[in-house]
Motif scaffolding. Structure first.
Motif, PDB file in Angstrom:
ATOM      1  N   ASN A  35       0.815  -1.214   0.000  1.00 51.53           N
ATOM      2  CA  ASN A  35       0.000   0.000   0.000  1.00 51.53           C
ATOM      3  C   ASN A  35       0.857   1.277   0.000  1.00 51.53           C
ATOM      4  OD1 ASN A  35      -2.487   1.308  -0.118  1.00 51.53           O
ATOM      5  ND2 ASN A  35      -2.630   1.467   2.103  1.00 51.53           N
ATOM      6  N   ILE A  36       1.756   1.345  -0.966  1.00 48.98           N
ATOM      7  CA  ILE A  36       2.682   2.475  -1.097  1.00 48.98           C
ATOM      8  C   ILE A  36       2.500   3.072  -2.492  1.00 48.98           C
ATOM      9  CG2 ILE A  36       5.118   3.169  -1.102  1.00 48.98           C
ATOM     10  CD1 ILE A  36       5.720   0.609   0.529  1.00 48.98           C
ATOM     11  N   SER A  37       2.571   4.377  -2.601  1.00 46.98           N
ATOM     12  CA  SER A  37       2.526   5.044  -3.903  1.00 46.98           C
ATOM     13  C   SER A  37       3.674   4.518  -4.767  1.00 46.98           C
ATOM     14  CB  SER A  37       2.667   6.554  -3.710  1.00 46.98           C
ATOM     15  OG  SER A  37       3.189   7.168  -4.858  1.00 46.98           O
ATOM     16  N   GLN A  38       3.344   4.095  -5.979  1.00 50.94           N
ATOM     17  CA  GLN A  38       4.353   3.505  -6.861  1.00 50.94           C
ATOM     18  C   GLN A  38       5.455   4.504  -7.201  1.00 50.94           C
ATOM     19  OE1 GLN A  38       2.759   0.993  -9.934  1.00 50.94           O
ATOM     20  NE2 GLN A  38       4.554   1.290 -11.228  1.00 50.94           N
ATOM     21  N   LYS A  39       5.080   5.739  -7.443  1.00 50.27           N
ATOM     22  CA  LYS A  39       6.069   6.769  -7.806  1.00 50.27           C
ATOM     23  C   LYS A  39       7.023   7.033  -6.631  1.00 50.27           C
ATOM     24  CE  LYS A  39       6.268  10.468 -10.978  1.00 50.27           C
ATOM     25  NZ  LYS A  39       6.932   9.779 -12.060  1.00 50.27           N
ATOM     26  N   PHE A  40       6.480   7.113  -5.437  1.00 46.70           N
ATOM     27  CA  PHE A  40       7.307   7.345  -4.245  1.00 46.70           C
ATOM     28  C   PHE A  40       8.225   6.141  -4.000  1.00 46.70           C
ATOM     29  CE2 PHE A  40       7.255   8.216   0.602  1.00 46.70           C
ATOM     30  CZ  PHE A  40       8.387   9.003   0.504  1.00 46.70           C
ATOM     31  N   LEU A  41       7.673   4.953  -4.151  1.00 47.81           N
ATOM     32  CA  LEU A  41       8.447   3.734  -3.954  1.00 47.81           C
ATOM     33  C   LEU A  41       9.598   3.643  -4.953  1.00 47.81           C
ATOM     34  CD1 LEU A  41       8.855   1.074  -2.464  1.00 47.81           C
ATOM     35  CD2 LEU A  41       7.188   0.028  -4.028  1.00 47.81           C
ATOM     36  N   GLU A  42       9.356   4.093  -6.162  1.00 51.74           N
ATOM     37  CA  GLU A  42      10.391   4.081  -7.199  1.00 51.74           C
ATOM     38  C   GLU A  42      11.643   4.831  -6.739  1.00 51.74           C
ATOM     39  OE1 GLU A  42      10.088   5.321 -11.762  1.00 51.74           O
ATOM     40  OE2 GLU A  42       8.213   4.526 -10.954  1.00 51.74           O
ATOM     41  N   SER A  43      11.458   6.013  -6.168  1.00 51.39           N
ATOM     42  CA  SER A  43      12.609   6.811  -5.723  1.00 51.39           C
ATOM     43  C   SER A  43      13.305   6.157  -4.523  1.00 51.39           C
ATOM     44  CB  SER A  43      12.194   8.246  -5.394  1.00 51.39           C
ATOM     45  OG  SER A  43      11.423   8.299  -4.224  1.00 51.39           O
ATOM     46  N   ILE A  44      12.548   5.518  -3.650  1.00 51.04           N
ATOM     47  CA  ILE A  44      13.127   4.835  -2.485  1.00 51.04           C
ATOM     48  C   ILE A  44      13.979   3.655  -2.936  1.00 51.04           C
ATOM     49  CG2 ILE A  44      12.584   3.464  -0.433  1.00 51.04           C
ATOM     50  CD1 ILE A  44       9.967   5.186  -0.225  1.00 51.04           C
ATOM     51  N   LEU A  45      13.438   2.843  -3.838  1.00 49.79           N
ATOM     52  CA  LEU A  45      14.174   1.678  -4.323  1.00 49.79           C
ATOM     53  C   LEU A  45      15.413   2.094  -5.104  1.00 49.79           C
ATOM     54  CD1 LEU A  45      11.212  -0.658  -5.360  1.00 49.79           C
ATOM     55  CD2 LEU A  45      12.552  -0.697  -3.249  1.00 49.79           C
TER      56      LEU A  45
END
Length: 141
Positions: A35-45
């Protein structure tokens, strides 16, 4: 307070570590499951990949995967990558020390003494836990 970036990074790492095989996992799958925003997760990964914690594969069957064994991923490393300095004030930071502008003498500063204890307590927890430990705790074992 723990930032959402760090919270989501820990959730994503735990999800990747929980996989029975170390195959690439698409961002969309991690985002949906946690349940995480995909765009936000992209930058974290991407941050975790740049530091050598994760690998990535492009194209069909691509995604992110752990490079290191979960037992070798210390929480101190994760916290510093995603959160920054562990110390709450710069005058007690081990890696990012700076003298406080408003403090004439660290040796007699009560805030400095308290923050040293907080830093040491946090480091004790982070240093003694790995991603493997977090994974076990998340499964309730």
């Amino acid at each position: 307070m723990l930032s959402k970036k760090t919270k989501y990074g820990l959730k994503a790492l735990t999800y990747l570590a929980s996989r029975s095989e170390n195959c690439p996992v698409q961002i969309s799958e991690i985002a949906k499951h946690e349940n995480i925003s995909q765009k936000f997760l992209e930058s974290i990964l991407l941050s975790l990949r740049k530091t050598g914690m994760l690998g990535s594969k492009k194209g069909k069957g691509g995604g992110y995967y752990l490079i290191k064994n979960p037992a070798d991923i210390l929480m101190t490393d994760v916290m510093r990558i995603l959160e920054g300095p562990i110390a709450m004030v710069p005058c007690v930071s081990l890696n990012f020390y700076e003298k406080c502008d408003d403090c004439p003498d660290e040796a007699t500063c009560s805030v400095n003494k308290l923050m040293l204890m907080v830093r040491d307590a946090n480091l004790g927890v982070y240093r003694s836990h790995t991603l493997a430990d977090i994974l076990v705790k998340s499964k309730g074992d």
